[in-house]
Design a protein around this motif. Structure first.
Motif, mmCIF file in Angstrom:
data_model
loop_
_atom_site.group_PDB
_atom_site.id
_atom_site.type_symbol
_atom_site.label_atom_id
_atom_site.label_comp_id
_atom_site.label_asym_id
_atom_site.label_seq_id
_atom_site.Cartn_x
_atom_site.Cartn_y
_atom_site.Cartn_z
ATOM 1 N N PHE A 45 0.671 -1.489 0.529
ATOM 2 C CA PHE A 45 0.292 0.226 -0.166
ATOM 3 C C PHE A 45 0.749 1.249 0.184
ATOM 4 O O PHE A 45 2.012 1.077 0.414
ATOM 5 C CB PHE A 45 -0.510 0.059 1.188
ATOM 6 C CG PHE A 45 -1.815 -1.388 1.198
ATOM 7 C CD1 PHE A 45 -3.045 -1.265 0.253
ATOM 8 C CD2 PHE A 45 -1.701 -1.991 2.092
ATOM 9 C CE1 PHE A 45 -3.884 -2.530 0.892
ATOM 10 C CE2 PHE A 45 -2.420 -3.279 1.930
ATOM 11 C CZ PHE A 45 -3.699 -3.330 1.760
ATOM 12 N N HIS A 46 0.038 2.374 -0.419
ATOM 13 C CA HIS A 46 0.474 3.676 -0.240
ATOM 14 C C HIS A 46 0.795 3.733 1.472
ATOM 15 O O HIS A 46 0.573 3.828 1.918
ATOM 16 C CB HIS A 46 -0.015 4.821 -1.062
ATOM 17 C CG HIS A 46 -0.101 4.709 -2.346
ATOM 18 N ND1 HIS A 46 1.231 4.691 -3.259
ATOM 19 C CD2 HIS A 46 -0.836 3.598 -2.867
ATOM 20 C CE1 HIS A 46 0.730 4.957 -4.267
ATOM 21 N NE2 HIS A 46 -0.637 4.020 -4.580
ATOM 22 N N THR A 47 1.945 4.546 1.275
ATOM 23 C CA THR A 47 2.217 5.484 3.239
ATOM 24 C C THR A 47 1.723 6.662 2.887
ATOM 25 O O THR A 47 1.362 6.788 2.241
ATOM 26 C CB THR A 47 3.739 5.348 3.327
ATOM 27 O OG1 THR A 47 3.913 6.244 1.759
ATOM 28 C CG2 THR A 47 3.985 4.422 3.622
ATOM 29 N N ARG A 48 1.565 7.237 3.807
ATOM 30 C CA ARG A 48 0.826 8.501 4.354
ATOM 31 C C ARG A 48 0.906 8.915 6.007
ATOM 32 O O ARG A 48 1.746 8.428 6.596
ATOM 33 C CB ARG A 48 -0.949 8.341 4.612
ATOM 34 C CG ARG A 48 -1.513 9.602 5.160
ATOM 35 C CD ARG A 48 -3.209 9.263 4.776
ATOM 36 N NE ARG A 48 -3.764 10.478 5.725
ATOM 37 C CZ ARG A 48 -5.545 10.352 5.906
ATOM 38 N NH1 ARG A 48 -5.357 9.588 5.522
ATOM 39 N NH2 ARG A 48 -5.665 12.340 6.804
ATOM 40 N N GLU A 49 1.614 9.895 6.098
ATOM 41 C CA GLU A 49 2.223 10.757 7.198
ATOM 42 C C GLU A 49 0.045 11.297 8.538
ATOM 43 O O GLU A 49 -0.395 11.834 7.472
ATOM 44 C CB GLU A 49 2.395 12.043 6.866
ATOM 45 C CG GLU A 49 4.168 11.636 6.398
ATOM 46 C CD GLU A 49 5.181 12.575 6.677
ATOM 47 O OE1 GLU A 49 4.745 13.641 6.713
ATOM 48 O OE2 GLU A 49 6.281 12.722 6.182
ATOM 49 N N TYR A 50 0.680 10.706 9.380
ATOM 50 C CA TYR A 50 -0.021 11.823 10.046
ATOM 51 C C TYR A 50 0.667 12.142 10.931
ATOM 52 O O TYR A 50 1.784 11.924 12.198
ATOM 53 C CB TYR A 50 -0.774 10.105 10.859
ATOM 54 C CG TYR A 50 -1.732 9.138 10.370
ATOM 55 C CD1 TYR A 50 -3.181 10.010 9.530
ATOM 56 C CD2 TYR A 50 -1.026 8.213 9.332
ATOM 57 C CE1 TYR A 50 -3.842 9.073 8.622
ATOM 58 C CE2 TYR A 50 -1.848 7.198 8.746
ATOM 59 C CZ TYR A 50 -3.552 7.621 8.443
ATOM 60 O OH TYR A 50 -4.380 6.919 7.319
ATOM 61 N N GLN A 51 -0.347 13.203 12.009
ATOM 62 C CA GLN A 51 0.293 13.689 12.752
ATOM 63 C C GLN A 51 0.179 12.565 14.325
ATOM 64 O O GLN A 51 -0.654 12.114 14.584
ATOM 65 C CB GLN A 51 -1.117 14.691 13.139
ATOM 66 C CG GLN A 51 -0.104 16.283 14.326
ATOM 67 C CD GLN A 51 -1.057 16.931 15.147
ATOM 68 O OE1 GLN A 51 -2.121 16.333 14.979
ATOM 69 N NE2 GLN A 51 -1.291 18.165 15.335
ATOM 70 N N GLY A 52 1.925 12.647 14.747
ATOM 71 C CA GLY A 52 2.289 12.684 16.549
ATOM 72 C C GLY A 52 1.847 13.636 17.130
ATOM 73 O O GLY A 52 0.975 14.142 17.508
ATOM 74 N N ILE A 53 1.971 12.523 18.928
ATOM 75 C CA ILE A 53 1.101 13.378 19.775
ATOM 76 C C ILE A 53 2.544 12.574 21.003
ATOM 77 O O ILE A 53 3.202 11.756 20.893
ATOM 78 C CB ILE A 53 0.791 11.750 20.110
ATOM 79 C CG1 ILE A 53 -0.941 11.933 19.719
ATOM 80 C CG2 ILE A 53 0.399 12.776 22.009
ATOM 81 C CD1 ILE A 53 -1.755 10.694 19.697
#
Length: 154
Positions: A45-53
């Motif tokens: 799959f493609h990758t995506r960036e999410y906001q970290g904590i």
């Protein structure tokens, strides 16, 4: 099962089950409204960036920052707590771009938001309670000092 389904025919109808990987790839095509370029080599799959904590963002620092803000301005409350908590998010997290990953991240963000609001309310109530006790002690101290002064005058 209906009686018509039990009638023997010459056709062998066997439903082909789709694997989870096939279903996810079909979902990605539907979401993208068409064909997407192939995912990176070696990846399904493609990758995506999410906001970290950030770690420890619900620790003592927001409490002390809020205490300082509320001592300076009594009307500062939950908003000051939330502002001090939301400072400094970490680097983004890279994950697969699948509906499962997106759902987990949305659930994480929703739960964190609810917890953060609950934490902010608790901190605000704690600080207000602390301020009330501190005022009562100062009032008692003033009354005590005035009583001592009145006894010295006699």
């Amino acid at each position: 099962v209906q009686p018509a389904d039990l009638v023997l025919t010459d056709e062998d109808v066997v439903a082909q089950r789709k694997t989870m990987l096939t279903l996810l790839k079909e979902y990605v095509k539907i979401e993208a409204e068409g064909e997407q370029p192939a995912p990176p080599e070696g990846k399904a799959f493609h990758t995506r960036e999410y906001q970290g904590i950030s770690m420890g963002k619900l620790g003592a620092t927001p409490v002390f920052l809020t205490l300082q803000a509320m001592e300076a301005d009594a009307s500062a409350g939950g908003a000051a707590v939330l502002a001090s908590i939301n400072e400094g998010m970490t680097d983004p997290i890279t994950a697969n771009d699948t509906p499962n990953h997106a759902h987990v991240i949305k659930s994480r963000d929703r739960t964190l938001s609810q917890y953060t609001q609950h934490f902010a309310l608790d901190v605000e109530n704690l600080i207000r309670h602390y301020s009330a006790i501190k005022r009562e002690e100062q009032r008692w101290c003033q009354n005590w000092n005035s009583l001592v002064e009145s006894l010295k005058e006699k």
